[in-house]
Design a protein around this motif. Sequence first.
Motif, PDB file in Angstrom:
ATOM      1  N   VAL A 145       0.798  -1.115  -0.078  1.00  0.00           N
ATOM      2  CA  VAL A 145      -0.201  -0.036  -0.046  1.00  0.00           C
ATOM      3  C   VAL A 145       0.881   1.264   0.007  1.00  0.00           C
ATOM      4  N   PHE A 146       0.755   2.086  -0.842  1.00  0.00           N
ATOM      5  CA  PHE A 146       1.633   3.470  -1.321  1.00  0.00           C
ATOM      6  C   PHE A 146       0.960   4.341  -0.255  1.00  0.00           C
ATOM      7  N   VAL A 147       1.810   5.019   0.406  1.00  0.00           N
ATOM      8  CA  VAL A 147       1.253   6.323   1.229  1.00  0.00           C
ATOM      9  C   VAL A 147       2.197   7.367   1.238  1.00  0.00           C
ATOM     10  N   PRO A 148       1.875   8.737   1.420  1.00  0.00           N
ATOM     11  CA  PRO A 148       3.034   9.515   1.336  1.00  0.00           C
ATOM     12  C   PRO A 148       3.818   9.449   2.619  1.00  0.00           C
ATOM     13  N   ASP A 149       5.109   9.916   2.580  1.00  0.00           N
ATOM     14  CA  ASP A 149       6.240   9.765   3.645  1.00  0.00           C
ATOM     15  C   ASP A 149       5.922  11.158   4.646  1.00  0.00           C
ATOM     16  N   PHE A 150       5.270  12.022   4.145  1.00  0.00           N
ATOM     17  CA  PHE A 150       4.702  13.237   4.914  1.00  0.00           C
ATOM     18  C   PHE A 150       3.267  13.313   5.330  1.00  0.00           C
ATOM     19  N   SER A 151       3.028  12.786   6.550  1.00  0.00           N
ATOM     20  CA  SER A 151       1.554  12.837   6.863  1.00  0.00           C
ATOM     21  C   SER A 151       1.424  12.500   8.357  1.00  0.00           C
ATOM     22  N   PHE A 152       0.320  12.616   8.714  1.00  0.00           N
ATOM     23  CA  PHE A 152      -0.030  11.921  10.152  1.00  0.00           C
ATOM     24  C   PHE A 152       0.190  10.441  10.262  1.00  0.00           C
ATOM     25  N   PHE A 153       0.475   9.845  11.630  1.00  0.00           N
ATOM     26  CA  PHE A 153       0.999   8.624  11.626  1.00  0.00           C
ATOM     27  C   PHE A 153      -0.072   7.557  10.995  1.00  0.00           C
ATOM     28  N   ALA A 154      -1.279   7.854  11.417  1.00  0.00           N
ATOM     29  CA  ALA A 154      -2.374   7.157  11.216  1.00  0.00           C
ATOM     30  C   ALA A 154      -2.388   6.549   9.681  1.00  0.00           C
ATOM     31  N   SER A 155      -2.182   7.729   8.853  1.00  0.00           N
ATOM     32  CA  SER A 155      -2.125   7.144   7.281  1.00  0.00           C
ATOM     33  C   SER A 155      -1.630   6.027   7.031  1.00  0.00           C
TER      34      SER A 155
ATOM     35  N   THR B 150       3.052  21.602  -2.578  1.00  0.00           N
ATOM     36  CA  THR B 150       1.864  21.336  -2.211  1.00  0.00           C
ATOM     37  C   THR B 150       2.023  20.560  -1.032  1.00  0.00           C
ATOM     38  N   PHE B 151       3.114  19.886  -0.812  1.00  0.00           N
ATOM     39  CA  PHE B 151       3.384  18.994   0.236  1.00  0.00           C
ATOM     40  C   PHE B 151       2.501  17.378   0.127  1.00  0.00           C
ATOM     41  N   ASN B 152       1.898  17.495  -0.800  1.00  0.00           N
ATOM     42  CA  ASN B 152       1.025  16.337  -1.380  1.00  0.00           C
ATOM     43  C   ASN B 152       1.732  15.388  -2.113  1.00  0.00           C
ATOM     44  N   MET B 153       1.499  13.979  -2.076  1.00  0.00           N
ATOM     45  CA  MET B 153       2.275  12.835  -2.742  1.00  0.00           C
ATOM     46  C   MET B 153       2.571  13.498  -4.069  1.00  0.00           C
ATOM     47  N   GLY B 154       3.897  13.154  -4.511  1.00  0.00           N
ATOM     48  CA  GLY B 154       4.206  13.440  -6.003  1.00  0.00           C
ATOM     49  C   GLY B 154       3.873  12.281  -6.865  1.00  0.00           C
ATOM     50  N   PRO B 155       3.281  12.583  -7.981  1.00  0.00           N
ATOM     51  CA  PRO B 155       2.840  11.637  -8.793  1.00  0.00           C
ATOM     52  C   PRO B 155       4.034  10.875  -9.446  1.00  0.00           C
ATOM     53  N   ILE B 156       5.266  11.572  -9.950  1.00  0.00           N
ATOM     54  CA  ILE B 156       6.218  10.863 -10.480  1.00  0.00           C
ATOM     55  C   ILE B 156       7.079   9.836  -9.370  1.00  0.00           C
ATOM     56  N   ALA B 157       6.900  10.245  -8.143  1.00  0.00           N
ATOM     57  CA  ALA B 157       7.452   9.572  -7.165  1.00  0.00           C
ATOM     58  C   ALA B 157       6.766   8.290  -6.951  1.00  0.00           C
ATOM     59  N   LEU B 158       5.134   8.426  -6.836  1.00  0.00           N
ATOM     60  CA  LEU B 158       4.302   7.380  -6.867  1.00  0.00           C
ATOM     61  C   LEU B 158       4.681   6.269  -7.858  1.00  0.00           C
ATOM     62  N   GLU B 159       4.472   6.718  -9.282  1.00  0.00           N
ATOM     63  CA  GLU B 159       4.744   5.714 -10.100  1.00  0.00           C
ATOM     64  C   GLU B 159       6.152   5.100  -9.989  1.00  0.00           C
ATOM     65  N   ASN B 160       7.261   5.792  -9.726  1.00  0.00           N
ATOM     66  CA  ASN B 160       8.502   5.202  -9.527  1.00  0.00           C
ATOM     67  C   ASN B 160       8.402   4.174  -8.532  1.00  0.00           C
ATOM     68  N   ALA B 161       7.748   4.376  -7.337  1.00  0.00           N
ATOM     69  CA  ALA B 161       7.462   3.363  -6.260  1.00  0.00           C
ATOM     70  C   ALA B 161       6.670   2.172  -6.751  1.00  0.00           C
TER      71      ALA B 161
ATOM     72  N   LYS C 186       6.639   0.821  -9.651  1.00  0.00           N
ATOM     73  CA  LYS C 186       7.403   0.208 -10.508  1.00  0.00           C
ATOM     74  C   LYS C 186       8.551  -0.618  -9.691  1.00  0.00           C
ATOM     75  N   ALA C 187       9.114   0.078  -8.861  1.00  0.00           N
ATOM     76  CA  ALA C 187       9.890  -0.745  -7.936  1.00  0.00           C
ATOM     77  C   ALA C 187       9.496  -1.696  -7.164  1.00  0.00           C
ATOM     78  N   THR C 188       8.684  -1.578  -6.701  1.00  0.00           N
ATOM     79  CA  THR C 188       7.676  -2.819  -6.223  1.00  0.00           C
ATOM     80  C   THR C 188       7.260  -4.031  -6.964  1.00  0.00           C
ATOM     81  N   ILE C 189       6.785  -3.599  -8.187  1.00  0.00           N
ATOM     82  CA  ILE C 189       6.634  -4.494  -9.088  1.00  0.00           C
ATOM     83  C   ILE C 189       8.134  -5.221  -9.437  1.00  0.00           C
ATOM     84  N   ASP C 190       8.990  -4.606  -9.746  1.00  0.00           N
ATOM     85  CA  ASP C 190      10.152  -5.247  -9.945  1.00  0.00           C
ATOM     86  C   ASP C 190      10.866  -6.137  -8.868  1.00  0.00           C
TER      87      ASP C 190
ATOM     88  N   THR D 219       2.521  -7.332  -3.293  1.00  0.00           N
ATOM     89  CA  THR D 219       1.491  -7.040  -4.790  1.00  0.00           C
ATOM     90  C   THR D 219       1.070  -5.721  -4.284  1.00  0.00           C
ATOM     91  N   PRO D 220       1.155  -4.781  -5.317  1.00  0.00           N
ATOM     92  CA  PRO D 220       0.494  -3.414  -5.256  1.00  0.00           C
ATOM     93  C   PRO D 220      -0.968  -3.553  -5.469  1.00  0.00           C
TER      94      PRO D 220
END
Length: 374
Positions: A78-88, A108-119, A121-125, A130-131
């Motif tokens: 499960v993909f989650v931004p590194d910058f958030s409250f713990f509960a996320s 914006t301090f919100n999840m970066g779309p490019i960083a998401l897609e890279n993460a 891909k790296a998880t699939i590789d 399983t994403p």
Amino acid sequence: MIEFRDLKKQYSVLQRDIDKAVLDVMQSSRFIMGAPVCELEEKLADYVGVKHCISCANGTDALEIALMAWDIGPGDAVFVPDFSFFASAEVIALRGAHPVFVDIDMDTFNMGPIALENAIKATIDAGIYTPRVVISVDLFGQPADYKAIKPICEKYNLLLLEDAAQAFGGSADEKKCCFFGDVSTTSFFPSKPLGCYGDGGAIFTNNDEYAEIIRSIRVHGQGNNKYDNVRVGLNSRLDTLQAAILLVKLRAFVDYEMDAANSAALQYTERLRSFVKTPTIKYGNSSSWAQYSILLGSNVRRDGLMSQLRATGIPSMIFYESPLHRQKAFGGVIANCPNTEFACERVLSLPMHPYLCESDINIICGVIDEYFSS
Ligand SMILES: *Cc1c(COP(=O)(O)O)cnc(C)c1O
């Protein structure tokens, strides 16, 4: 004394209606699933523009219930931004799934779309997990970049869980937060944009099947009735008292509180933009201003500014001091999130609420002005 979020002032304005609403519940003695719960769910679903709203005990349960409804567990990423409250991220580990921490967009301090897609891909590789789900967080009140994130979820066949705990009332292109996920959640913790007088939360979806499962999980996995249990669930209902209070507060929220918070934010930005990086609200977006968070330059001592503010009776807070992946609870996982590290070192949140008056903002900005000129 300036409050970080002035709940006392809000209560003094709404006191007559809130007191009456509370008394009505006590006289009815329907403390669990009384009429205000259902009425609130209808009003919230209407406000957001989705088919189903299911209230629950808090914003953390709301996230966990969504993951339970999708049967997320061991082996799932499960993909989650590194910058958030713990509960996320906590809810991911709580279900036994594997959190993958994603870096943020610096504006914006919100999840970066490019960083998401890279993460992804790296998880699939890597081929271990399983994403399955992306938890996007609408941080500080502004929706995440759904124009970019939704297509990524579709491309990799991932479910989107929108954590709008801080963003009820925010919007993008006329669509309210809690609209964007396959399931979306929010929190009514007292200091959130729409808060109750204790813990509370809600789950939103347009999907009938998810809604039915979520309603069941909320009450011990109930089937046709309370004593028919078709799955393992939780006890996670919203109290009638909290629903009654929220019905009063929702009116104020819609009528004037959102406008007032936005006007306070504008005044801050006018006064502060020449000293610090003020919040960036993307074109077409609006924020519900859970936090007004500025970013200080690398030559500015944050603790010095905080103590100068404190000396003048002005509270300020750091959201967040540490990237989620560095929390001890996650056992030292490795993540490459330089923007998050940078934000953690430089971010500072100032008092923000709909009852913040111009003279308070002048005092706060005056102290910051003075700190920068000395
Ligand atoms: C507050 C918050 C939650 C949890 O909500 P609770 O009602 O306190 O359980 C989850 N996610 C984010 C981003 C939050 O800010």
